[in-house]
Write a protein that holds these residues in place. Structure first.
Motif, short mmCIF file in Angstrom:
data_model
loop_
_atom_site.label_atom_id
_atom_site.label_comp_id
_atom_site.label_asym_id
_atom_site.label_seq_id
_atom_site.Cartn_x
_atom_site.Cartn_y
_atom_site.Cartn_z
N SER A 56 -43.07 23.83 25.26
CA SER A 56 -42.67 24.98 23.97
C SER A 56 -43.37 26.17 24.39
O SER A 56 -44.36 26.04 25.13
N ARG A 78 -44.41 19.57 15.68
CA ARG A 78 -44.30 20.87 16.28
C ARG A 78 -45.02 22.03 15.29
O ARG A 78 -44.75 21.77 13.97
N SER A 89 -36.53 21.27 19.56
CA SER A 89 -36.95 20.17 20.51
C SER A 89 -35.93 19.22 21.11
O SER A 89 -34.68 19.53 20.78
N ASP A 112 -46.59 22.45 20.74
CA ASP A 112 -46.54 21.08 20.50
C ASP A 112 -47.62 20.24 20.02
O ASP A 112 -48.72 20.29 20.97
#
Ligand SMILES: Nc1nc2c(ncn2[C@@H]2O[C@H](COP(=O)(O)OP(=O)(O)OP(=O)(O)O)[C@@H](O)[C@H]2O)c(=O)[nH]1
Ligand SMILES: [Mg+2]
Length: 568
Positions: free
Chosen positions: A566, A415, A398, A556
């Motif tokens: 993501s 996450r 991230s 996410d």
């Protein structure tokens, strides 16, 4: 205009003559004119009391004051200094009846009130103004902080006051700029008053310096006082306070930061004694949070904490919140709210509480959904700047903001990760802790921190390269205890091992039952990931993996806040 001081027993004609002194003027280049010195000498001689005048730079009389035979009590001169100058723009000229020179009290007034100059007109035994004695403050680095008094016969005094004060201001400005380059930061003096050892004070002040730096404040100098107990009114001793105020003026500081919490009455008492703004450690932390809050929830929580902090500090209904809520550089929660009075502050507090509650309900729904899927939660906690976000970024690929400042992270980020054998877990990065976290702040962030109760594992990240890490561990555990979180399984992780000698790092870890990692080196993270798996699923990792293996990032999961893209 009103004559100040001890007027009891004066004849009406004397009062009249005193009042008329307000109409007099002194040429700009003189400390005092001959005729005016004559007038105050006569009045003083007749009444047996000191008579004083404060004069502004234009030579106008600002105050007429009558004292006792040997002492003059100055009225409140008001807070304002002259323009951008550090001096008050006011000088005091007063009579001395016994031929004595400037006294210790005179010199204290000079420095405490940051007068342009202080002068005594020495009255002869037959009532004439015979001599003039005067002195002024000196820039930083001089001890004592005032010049040796000069004494001349009154009519022989040759000082050009106008040129003198301009020169003195230049000298002060030069001595300050030369000492420290400021680069647009707010200049501040840090104060630590303690009943304990000076070593503790140094450690504490170091952290205060980091907090200040994060808030855009440069600590120009520090003052430490050790005393058997704290002064109830000023925290610091009265004499030390005067020294402090003088220093803040010499160093051109607009802010004085106390490295401890001050009661509302203490802030007021100290604030009344100086032109500089006075704040305590809590307010500094609140200010940092105010700067750092980016999401809606974060902003609401910080505003709530600031209001709760400010409320008991509003002395009267009429006190503007601006001085309190302005924080360090005047960053309150919005300019429009600054003039709130107590009642409106309370209303606002209630509204904020409701809004935060609503957001919390939303979070709870998300959490419920998550727990119905039975995805385990691993939460990263730890002292501020320990490297939590850096580690989180490394594991979850991230881009949460990580930097070498305190409280880089305020909002929780989440996450979802996949480990082999279809195992999933959720990892969260949270706000950092600090010693003596302001209680208003903890209360306001309760909703955010509530999440930690759901955690199946708390990763307590420690910066083991920081010599203060044992105290930091203790502080974090205290916050965890306050939040009722000590029942959560915890794994202690010593981060930043790359900064230490490997053998030392290993010993430290072994001694503290911690796992060593460096968030900057992926290869150090494998044992950590294996340990997380083992703790969460209670068994060894299922498959052998390459040294730089990382779990797959699924989503996410952070509520109500856009995160970086993501994988789906
Ligand atoms: N040398 C070294 N520096 C690290 C390591 N981990 C983090 N840092 C640095 O430490 C600083 C703080 O890192 P962050 O990840 O922002 O720390 P944090 O714990 O999230 O801090 P807050 O969110 O402010 O509470 C940054 O400058 C990082 O680059 C590490 O393992 N080794
Ligand atoms: Mg962080």
């Amino acid at each position: 205009m009103k004559v100040h001081g001890n007027l009891t027993g004066l004849k009406p004609s004397q009062r009249d003559r005193l009042e008329k002194l307000y109409d007099r003027k002194v040429p700009k280049e003189r400390i005092i004119s001959g005729p005016l010195a004559q007038s105050i000498a006569e009045l003083s001689f007749e009444t047996g009391r000191q008579v004083g005048l404060t004069l502004d730079r234009a030579g106008r009389v600002v105050h007429v004051i009558v004292g006792e035979a040997e002492k003059l009590f100055l009225p409140d001169l008001g807070r304002a200094r002259a323009g951008r100058s550090r001096f008050r723009g006011i000088r005091l000229v007063h009579t001395h009846l016994r031929g004595e020179g400037l006294t210790r009290d005179d010199l204290t007034d000079l420095s405490r009130l940051q007068l342009d100059l202080i002068a005594a007109v020495l009255v002869s035994s037959d009532g004439r103004p015979e001599h003039l004695e005067h002195t002024h403050l000196l820039p930083i680095g001089n001890d004592p902080a005032w010049a040796r008094p000069t004494r001349t016969r009154l009519h022989e005094d040759t000082l050009d006051f106008d040129a003198f004060i301009a020169g003195l201001e230049d000298e002060f400005a030069r001595s300050t700029v030369g000492a420290i380059e400021t680069q647009g930061q707010i200049r501040a003096l840090a104060v630590h008053v303690t009943t304990k050892s000076k070593a503790d004070a140094e450690e504490s002040l170091r952290e205060l310096g980091e907090l200040a730096n994060t808030a855009g404040v440069l600590i120009v100098d520090r003052v430490v006082q050790r005393r058997p107990q704290l002064d109830p009114k000023f925290v610091i001793g009265r004499g030390k306070l005067d020294e402090l105020l003088l220093r803040s003026m010499q160093l051109d500081c607009e802010l004085i930061v106390f490295d401890q919490d001050l009661s509302p009455a203490q802030v007021r008492a100290i604030g009344d004694a100086t032109d500089a703004k006075v704040i305590d450690r809590s307010q500094l932390i609140l200010d940092i949070f105010a700067r750092r809050a980016h999401t809606r929830e974060g902003k609401l929580q910080v505003e709530l904490a600031q209001l709760r902090y400010a409320l008991p500090r509003l002395a009267h209904k009429t006190t503007a919140l601006s001085r309190l809520m302005g924080g360090v550089g005047g960053r309150g929660p919005g300019e429009t709210k600054l003039e709130l009075d107590r009642r409106r502050a309370r209303d606002r507090i209630h509204r904020l509480e409701r809004e935060i509650e609503d957001l919390e309900t939303h979070r709870a729904t998300l959490r419920a959904r998550r727990s119905s899927r039975e995805v385990p939660v691993v939460s990263i906690v730890g002292y501020t700047n320990a490297g939590k976000s850096t580690l989180f970024n490394a594991i979850t690929q991230s881009a949460v903001l990580a930097e070498d400042k305190l409280f880089a992270t305020l909002d929780t980020t989440t996450r979802r990760l996949r480990f082999p054998a279809e195992r999933e877990l959720v990892m969260t990065d949270t706000v950092g802790f600090i010693r003596d976290l302001p209680k208003d702040l903890v209360a306001a962030f309760k909703a955010t921190l509530e999440e930690l109760h759901e955690a199946d594992l708390l990763l307590h990240i420690v910066d083991c390269a920081d010599p203060r890490h044992p105290q930091q561990i203790e502080a974090v555990e205290r916050v965890l205890a306050d939040l009722d979180l000590l029942d959560r399984p915890r794994l202690r992780v010593f981060n930043k091992t790359d900064r230490l000698d490997p053998e030392l790092a290993e010993n430290l870890c072994a001694g503290a039952g911690a796992l060593g990692v460096s968030a900057l080196r992926r290869d150090t993270l494998r044992p950590l990931l294996a340990e997380v798996e083992a703790r969460v699923w209670r068994g060894p990792p299922t498959t052998e993996r390459a040294a730089d293996w990382m779990p797959e990032v699924l989503a996410d999961d952070t509520p109500s806040q856009p995160g970086p893209a993501s994988s789906p």
